[in-house]
Design an enzyme around this catalytic site. Structure first.
Site, PDB file in Angstrom:
ATOM      1  N   ASP A   1      -8.509   3.584  -1.667  1.00 47.77           N
ATOM      2  CA  ASP A   1      -8.317   4.351  -0.597  1.00 47.77           C
ATOM      3  C   ASP A   1      -8.317   3.467   0.664  1.00 47.77           C
ATOM      4  O   ASP A   1      -9.337   2.662   1.091  1.00 47.77           O
ATOM      5  CB  ASP A   1      -9.559   5.326  -0.558  1.00 47.77           C
ATOM      6  CG  ASP A   1      -9.435   6.294   0.711  1.00 47.77           C
ATOM      7  OD1 ASP A   1      -8.491   5.793   1.770  1.00 47.77           O
ATOM      8  OD2 ASP A   1     -10.342   7.027   1.135  1.00 47.77           O
ATOM      9  N   VAL A   2      -7.050   3.216   1.363  1.00 48.90           N
ATOM     10  CA  VAL A   2      -6.901   2.087   2.423  1.00 48.90           C
ATOM     11  C   VAL A   2      -7.928   2.265   3.560  1.00 48.90           C
ATOM     12  O   VAL A   2      -8.333   1.341   4.328  1.00 48.90           O
ATOM     13  CB  VAL A   2      -5.510   1.936   2.901  1.00 48.90           C
ATOM     14  CG1 VAL A   2      -4.669   1.507   1.822  1.00 48.90           C
ATOM     15  CG2 VAL A   2      -5.029   3.236   3.597  1.00 48.90           C
TER      16      VAL A   2
ATOM     17  N   TYR B   1      -0.586  10.905  14.544  1.00 51.14           N
ATOM     18  CA  TYR B   1       0.489  10.084  14.104  1.00 51.14           C
ATOM     19  C   TYR B   1       1.189   9.044  15.015  1.00 51.14           C
ATOM     20  O   TYR B   1       1.317   7.708  14.621  1.00 51.14           O
ATOM     21  CB  TYR B   1       1.405  10.872  13.399  1.00 51.14           C
ATOM     22  CG  TYR B   1       2.297  10.122  12.489  1.00 51.14           C
ATOM     23  CD1 TYR B   1       1.948   9.679  11.307  1.00 51.14           C
ATOM     24  CD2 TYR B   1       3.827   9.750  12.927  1.00 51.14           C
ATOM     25  CE1 TYR B   1       2.854   9.089  10.282  1.00 51.14           C
ATOM     26  CE2 TYR B   1       4.696   9.164  12.223  1.00 51.14           C
ATOM     27  CZ  TYR B   1       4.507   8.876  10.757  1.00 51.14           C
ATOM     28  OH  TYR B   1       5.217   8.065   9.907  1.00 51.14           O
ATOM     29  N   ALA B   2       1.508   9.563  16.277  1.00 54.52           N
ATOM     30  CA  ALA B   2       2.076   8.719  17.116  1.00 54.52           C
ATOM     31  C   ALA B   2       1.233   7.624  17.731  1.00 54.52           C
ATOM     32  O   ALA B   2       1.514   6.446  17.875  1.00 54.52           O
ATOM     33  CB  ALA B   2       2.773   9.585  18.246  1.00 54.52           C
TER      34      ALA B   2
ATOM     35  N   ASP C   1      -2.462   2.468  -4.186  1.00 59.95           N
ATOM     36  CA  ASP C   1      -2.426   3.939  -4.062  1.00 59.95           C
ATOM     37  C   ASP C   1      -3.613   4.679  -4.138  1.00 59.95           C
ATOM     38  O   ASP C   1      -4.390   4.032  -5.133  1.00 59.95           O
ATOM     39  CB  ASP C   1      -0.953   4.441  -4.537  1.00 59.95           C
ATOM     40  CG  ASP C   1      -0.336   5.385  -3.770  1.00 59.95           C
ATOM     41  OD1 ASP C   1       0.773   5.048  -3.363  1.00 59.95           O
ATOM     42  OD2 ASP C   1      -0.906   6.685  -3.820  1.00 59.95           O
TER      43      ASP C   1
ATOM     44  N   THR D   1       0.876  -1.244  -0.023  1.00 62.06           N
ATOM     45  CA  THR D   1       0.104  -0.062  -0.092  1.00 62.06           C
ATOM     46  C   THR D   1       0.780   1.213   0.097  1.00 62.06           C
ATOM     47  O   THR D   1       2.056   1.411   0.410  1.00 62.06           O
ATOM     48  CB  THR D   1      -0.855   0.083   1.263  1.00 62.06           C
ATOM     49  OG1 THR D   1      -0.337   0.213   2.379  1.00 62.06           O
ATOM     50  CG2 THR D   1      -1.561  -1.397   1.387  1.00 62.06           C
ATOM     51  N   GLY D   2       0.368   2.465  -0.509  1.00 59.90           N
ATOM     52  CA  GLY D   2       1.287   3.657  -0.834  1.00 59.90           C
ATOM     53  C   GLY D   2       2.519   3.167  -1.486  1.00 59.90           C
ATOM     54  O   GLY D   2       3.455   3.750  -1.418  1.00 59.90           O
TER      55      GLY D   2
ATOM     56  N   LYS E   1       0.730   4.974  15.062  1.00 64.29           N
ATOM     57  CA  LYS E   1       2.069   4.070  14.643  1.00 64.29           C
ATOM     58  C   LYS E   1       2.305   3.341  15.901  1.00 64.29           C
ATOM     59  O   LYS E   1       2.668   2.209  15.687  1.00 64.29           O
ATOM     60  CB  LYS E   1       3.067   4.959  14.463  1.00 64.29           C
ATOM     61  CG  LYS E   1       3.212   5.738  13.088  1.00 64.29           C
ATOM     62  CD  LYS E   1       2.956   4.992  12.018  1.00 64.29           C
ATOM     63  CE  LYS E   1       2.883   5.393  10.483  1.00 64.29           C
ATOM     64  NZ  LYS E   1       2.996   4.509   9.525  1.00 64.29           N
TER      65      LYS E   1
ATOM     66  N   GLY F   1       2.941   3.813  -4.672  1.00 65.73           N
ATOM     67  CA  GLY F   1       3.039   4.606  -5.939  1.00 65.73           C
ATOM     68  C   GLY F   1       4.486   5.451  -5.568  1.00 65.73           C
ATOM     69  O   GLY F   1       5.053   5.888  -6.758  1.00 65.73           O
TER      70      GLY F   1
HETATM   71  P1  NAP Z   1       4.931   9.105   1.125  1.00 71.48           P
HETATM   72  O1  NAP Z   1       5.957   9.305  -0.078  1.00 71.48           O
HETATM   73  O2  NAP Z   1       3.801  10.281   1.497  1.00 71.48           O
HETATM   74  O3  NAP Z   1       4.132   7.608   0.195  1.00 71.48           O
HETATM   75  C1  NAP Z   1       2.901   7.567   0.878  1.00 71.48           C
HETATM   76  C2  NAP Z   1       2.002   7.031  -0.248  1.00 71.48           C
HETATM   77  O4  NAP Z   1       0.469   6.418   0.242  1.00 71.48           O
HETATM   78  C3  NAP Z   1       1.750   8.058  -1.329  1.00 71.48           C
HETATM   79  O5  NAP Z   1       1.770   7.812  -2.686  1.00 71.48           O
HETATM   80  C4  NAP Z   1       0.166   8.551  -0.901  1.00 71.48           C
HETATM   81  O6  NAP Z   1      -0.622   9.182  -1.726  1.00 71.48           O
HETATM   82  C5  NAP Z   1      -0.508   7.141  -0.605  1.00 71.48           C
HETATM   83  N1  NAP Z   1      -1.581   7.340   0.478  1.00 71.48           N
HETATM   84  C6  NAP Z   1      -1.926   8.289   1.032  1.00 71.48           C
HETATM   85  N2  NAP Z   1      -3.190   8.040   1.678  1.00 71.48           N
HETATM   86  C7  NAP Z   1      -3.485   6.967   1.067  1.00 71.48           C
HETATM   87  C8  NAP Z   1      -4.947   6.175   1.252  1.00 71.48           C
HETATM   88  N3  NAP Z   1      -5.817   6.635   1.809  1.00 71.48           N
HETATM   89  N4  NAP Z   1      -5.001   5.054   0.441  1.00 71.48           N
HETATM   90  C9  NAP Z   1      -3.822   4.747  -0.250  1.00 71.48           C
HETATM   91  N5  NAP Z   1      -2.449   5.414  -0.449  1.00 71.48           N
HETATM   92  C10 NAP Z   1      -2.561   6.586   0.370  1.00 71.48           C
HETATM   93  O7  NAP Z   1       5.167   8.482   2.486  1.00 71.48           O
HETATM   94  P2  NAP Z   1       6.632   7.858   2.765  1.00 71.48           P
HETATM   95  O8  NAP Z   1       7.846   8.709   3.271  1.00 71.48           O
HETATM   96  O9  NAP Z   1       7.108   7.023   1.723  1.00 71.48           O
HETATM   97  O10 NAP Z   1       6.183   6.867   3.962  1.00 71.48           O
HETATM   98  C11 NAP Z   1       5.697   5.430   4.096  1.00 71.48           C
HETATM   99  C12 NAP Z   1       5.271   4.911   5.302  1.00 71.48           C
HETATM  100  O11 NAP Z   1       6.615   4.986   5.927  1.00 71.48           O
HETATM  101  C13 NAP Z   1       4.089   5.687   5.954  1.00 71.48           C
HETATM  102  O12 NAP Z   1       3.598   4.928   6.557  1.00 71.48           O
HETATM  103  C14 NAP Z   1       5.173   6.817   6.968  1.00 71.48           C
HETATM  104  O13 NAP Z   1       4.273   7.141   7.913  1.00 71.48           O
HETATM  105  C15 NAP Z   1       6.237   5.643   7.391  1.00 71.48           C
HETATM  106  N6  NAP Z   1       7.529   6.490   7.645  1.00 71.48           N
HETATM  107  C16 NAP Z   1       8.163   7.102   6.820  1.00 71.48           C
HETATM  108  C17 NAP Z   1       9.420   7.992   7.495  1.00 71.48           C
HETATM  109  C18 NAP Z   1       9.931   8.786   6.575  1.00 71.48           C
HETATM  110  O14 NAP Z   1      11.236   9.302   6.950  1.00 71.48           O
HETATM  111  N7  NAP Z   1       9.783   9.063   5.225  1.00 71.48           N
HETATM  112  C19 NAP Z   1       9.746   7.610   8.778  1.00 71.48           C
HETATM  113  C20 NAP Z   1       8.823   6.803   9.462  1.00 71.48           C
HETATM  114  C21 NAP Z   1       7.563   6.179   9.107  1.00 71.48           C
HETATM  115  P3  NAP Z   1      -0.781  10.707  -1.667  1.00 71.48           P
HETATM  116  O15 NAP Z   1       0.706  11.203  -1.933  1.00 71.48           O
HETATM  117  O16 NAP Z   1      -1.521  11.160  -2.714  1.00 71.48           O
HETATM  118  O17 NAP Z   1      -1.012  11.212  -0.200  1.00 71.48           O
END
Ligand code: NAP
Length: 253
Positions: free
Chosen positions: A62-63, A163-164, A36, A11-12, A167, A14
């Protein structure tokens, strides 16, 4: 679990970490179902994977919406076969202090809309996708793996009540499902990333980023591949279940 020829849903998927996972797992022979809300990102991601010789399909979902999730998983099963692996990676942030005050007066609070949006995507979304994936795994009679993406923020982080809480909930789901699903040959693990170099961190002010990096024992941000490697480890290691891999450069000591 053998990744080769296994159908893995991300999921996510993309962009960001999900896409890095897709490249790594696909490079080891998995067939990918990318889910996504962003159709353009999905199309771009799938063509990039095809260029690397990886089998992948896009599923718009939409998850946080039960009907949408049920439909997407039914579509995956009919086009690629039942899922053997799921990475619950989709996530959003809507940061704000719960209460912000100045000179003894409250000036802003976290809205219930922003609280709910994050809980819906980051926690209910994990539940809905995990439930559909587990149903397919059980009925296929084969072993399966679910990996939930948590965060270093699960321990609590200023400005991230929503968020906390979500998670931390994701980790609670991980241990609960590991206990419930082991009898069906399904393992469940979680990864809690620290600060990873993504578009999100690229947009941060340089001085803030430097301060942040200096506080990480390994003195660098994580790379998306560091997280993808942790996901692959959980998928492949047959004695891993009910636990969290903290991949954060030692930031949370
Ligand atoms: P990202 O670049 O924002 O990618 C997340 C993807 O999920 C985006 O394509 C987003 O689409 C999609 N998404 C959002 N809402 C959705 C929904 N309702 N249904 C389906 N898809 C949805 O995030 P990322 O940085 O790769 O993070 C990925 C995961 O790792 C997340 O769970 C995040 O909390 C966790 N995380 C990330 C970090 C970090 O440093 N990046 C650190 C700790 C944890 P849109 O762009 O259209 O919203």
């Amino acid at each position: 679990m053998e990744l080769k020829d296994s159908v893995i849903a991300i999921t996510g998927g993309g962009q960001g970490l999900g896409l890095a996972m897709a490249h790594l797992l696909g490079g080891r022979g998995a067939t990918l179902a990318l889910l996504d809300v962003d159709g353009d990102a999905l199309d771009k991601a799938v063509s990039g994977l095809h260029e690397s010789g990886i089998e992948a399909r896009a599923f718009l979902v939409d998850v946080a919406d039960e009907t949408s999730v049920k439909q997407a998983f039914a579509d995956i099963a009919s086009s690629l076969g039942p899922v053997r692996g799921l990475v619950n990676n989709a996530g959003i942030v809507r940061d704000a202090l719960m209460v912000k005050a100045k000179d003894g007066k409250v000036v802003k609070t976290m809205s219930v809309e922003h609280w709910q949006q994050v809980i819906d995507v980051n926690l209910t979304g994990v539940f809905l996708c995990g439930r559909e994936a587990a149903c397919q795994m059980i009925e296929s009679g084969k072993e399966g793996v679910i990996v939930n993406i948590s965060s270093i923020s699960r321990a609590g982080n200023m400005g991230q009540s929503n968020y906390a809480a979500a998670k931390a909930g994701v980790v609670a789901l991980t241990t609960t499902w590991a206990a419930e699903l082991a009898r069906y040959g399904i393992r469940v693990g979680a990864v809690a990333p620290g600060f990873i170099e993504t578009e999100m961190t690229a947009s941060m002010r340089e001085d803030i980023l430097d301060k942040l990096t200096n506080g990480i024992p390994l003195r660098r941000l994580g790379q998306p591949d560091d997280i993808a490697e942790s996901v692959a480890f959980i998928m492949e290691n047959r004695y891993f279940t009910g636990r969290v891999i903290e991949c954060d450069g030692g930031l949370r000591l």
